[in-house]
Enzyme design. Sequence first.
Site, PDB file in Angstrom:
ATOM      1  N   LYS A   1       0.121   3.362  -3.119  1.00 52.03           N
ATOM      2  CA  LYS A   1      -0.950   4.181  -3.002  1.00 52.03           C
ATOM      3  C   LYS A   1      -0.566   5.865  -3.108  1.00 52.03           C
ATOM      4  CE  LYS A   1      -3.997   0.537  -1.558  1.00 52.03           C
ATOM      5  NZ  LYS A   1      -4.250  -0.313  -0.365  1.00 52.03           N
TER       6      LYS A   1
ATOM      7  N   VAL B   1       1.329  -3.637   4.095  1.00 55.49           N
ATOM      8  CA  VAL B   1       1.139  -4.918   4.656  1.00 55.49           C
ATOM      9  C   VAL B   1       2.424  -5.749   4.470  1.00 55.49           C
ATOM     10  CG1 VAL B   1      -1.139  -5.305   4.783  1.00 55.49           C
ATOM     11  CG2 VAL B   1      -0.235  -6.115   2.866  1.00 55.49           C
TER      12      VAL B   1
ATOM     13  N   SER C   1       0.951  -1.162  -0.099  1.00 57.52           N
ATOM     14  CA  SER C   1      -0.131  -0.055  -0.078  1.00 57.52           C
ATOM     15  C   SER C   1       0.822   1.404   0.121  1.00 57.52           C
ATOM     16  CB  SER C   1      -0.829  -0.104   1.154  1.00 57.52           C
ATOM     17  OG  SER C   1      -2.129  -0.844   0.708  1.00 57.52           O
TER      18      SER C   1
HETATM   19  N1  GLU Z   1      -2.231  -5.785  -1.979  1.00 61.02           N
HETATM   20  C1  GLU Z   1      -3.016  -5.604  -0.737  1.00 61.02           C
HETATM   21  C2  GLU Z   1      -4.325  -5.582  -0.860  1.00 61.02           C
HETATM   22  O1  GLU Z   1      -4.931  -4.848  -1.721  1.00 61.02           O
HETATM   23  C3  GLU Z   1      -2.485  -3.925  -0.097  1.00 61.02           C
HETATM   24  C4  GLU Z   1      -2.791  -3.731   1.300  1.00 61.02           C
HETATM   25  C5  GLU Z   1      -2.117  -3.042   2.091  1.00 61.02           C
HETATM   26  O2  GLU Z   1      -0.660  -3.020   1.869  1.00 61.02           O
HETATM   27  O3  GLU Z   1      -2.685  -2.140   2.784  1.00 61.02           O
HETATM   28  O4  GLU Z   1      -5.193  -6.123   0.141  1.00 61.02           O
END
Ligand code: GLU
Length: 305
Positions: free
Chosen positions: A68, A259, A65
């Site tokens: 993002k 995560v 994430s």
């Molecule tokens: N690829 C993970 C998901 O979409 C990202 C989650 C994260 O790092 O918060 O569940």
Amino acid sequence: MPPFFQPVIDRIAADIATAPGRGRPADYIPALAEADPQRFGMAVAELDGTVYGVGDWQQPFSAQSITKVFTLALVLSLEGETLWEHVGREPSGNPFNSLVQLEYEHGIPRNPFINAGALVVTDRLHRLTGNASGALQEFLRAESSNPLLDFDERVTASETAHGDRNAALAHFIASYGNITTPVPELLHQYFRQCAAEASCADLARAAGFLARHGIRADGSVLLSRSKAKQVNAVMLTCGTYDAAGDFAYRVGLPGKSGVGGGIIAVVPGRCSLCVWSPGLDERGNSVAGVAALDRFTTLTGLSVF
Ligand code: GLU
């Protein structure tokens, strides 16, 4: 001038090495579950890109994430305020992959850092560029000065195989017309994005534009000062899952976790940081990562407050 940051992070690494409790790696994406919670790395990038590091600071890990932040910045640079008609900027108070708010908020996700919001941002980036993950890769390579930075297609495949919840989110938002890329294509772009492999050094450097008030590594403008402030503000309020209040209390910096166990943080006008340790707390933030950033702002006095 002797390096200011190296002795600070050396001391933090020594403290972390003896601290009890590391949390557990994320196991809902099988490819991430294999990570060793004892790993720890930290890097600090000065505004000119000089990086100081300690521990596993050059070891690539799954950025998840953290990406993002970069897709948000790219979309803001390309289409500006229009984005905010499609995604909000309030903390959600719900887990990052929650579906519940979307129905009564008519398919407009609360913020760009929960999965629902990130899917909307990736949809917009894909429409604006024709290749969202390619645009992200190009940006990360340029800002980190690492031309080898890449996606881990094994993680992409693992997420795809276990991606029912993200698929549900995407289809649900698409039903409100707030996603227009065909959902399978959007999910492929999003899972690749999450599977970006980068080290603490790479990500500390790549976040440098937020410390430089929107200026890229090559001196060009990605975001106006005002927009860079907006991204930092959303990181502060929404960047660490539903523990952003506690993160602001302990660390006092804009930050974004993933995560995979990484966290980036920004001291506007001074430096950008990345810590990594794969053991997570129950909210999804790296236990040793938050502790290290907490120590960093305590030892240096650098914070936005
Ligand atoms: N690829 C993970 C998901 O979409 C990202 C989650 C994260 O790092 O918060 O569940």
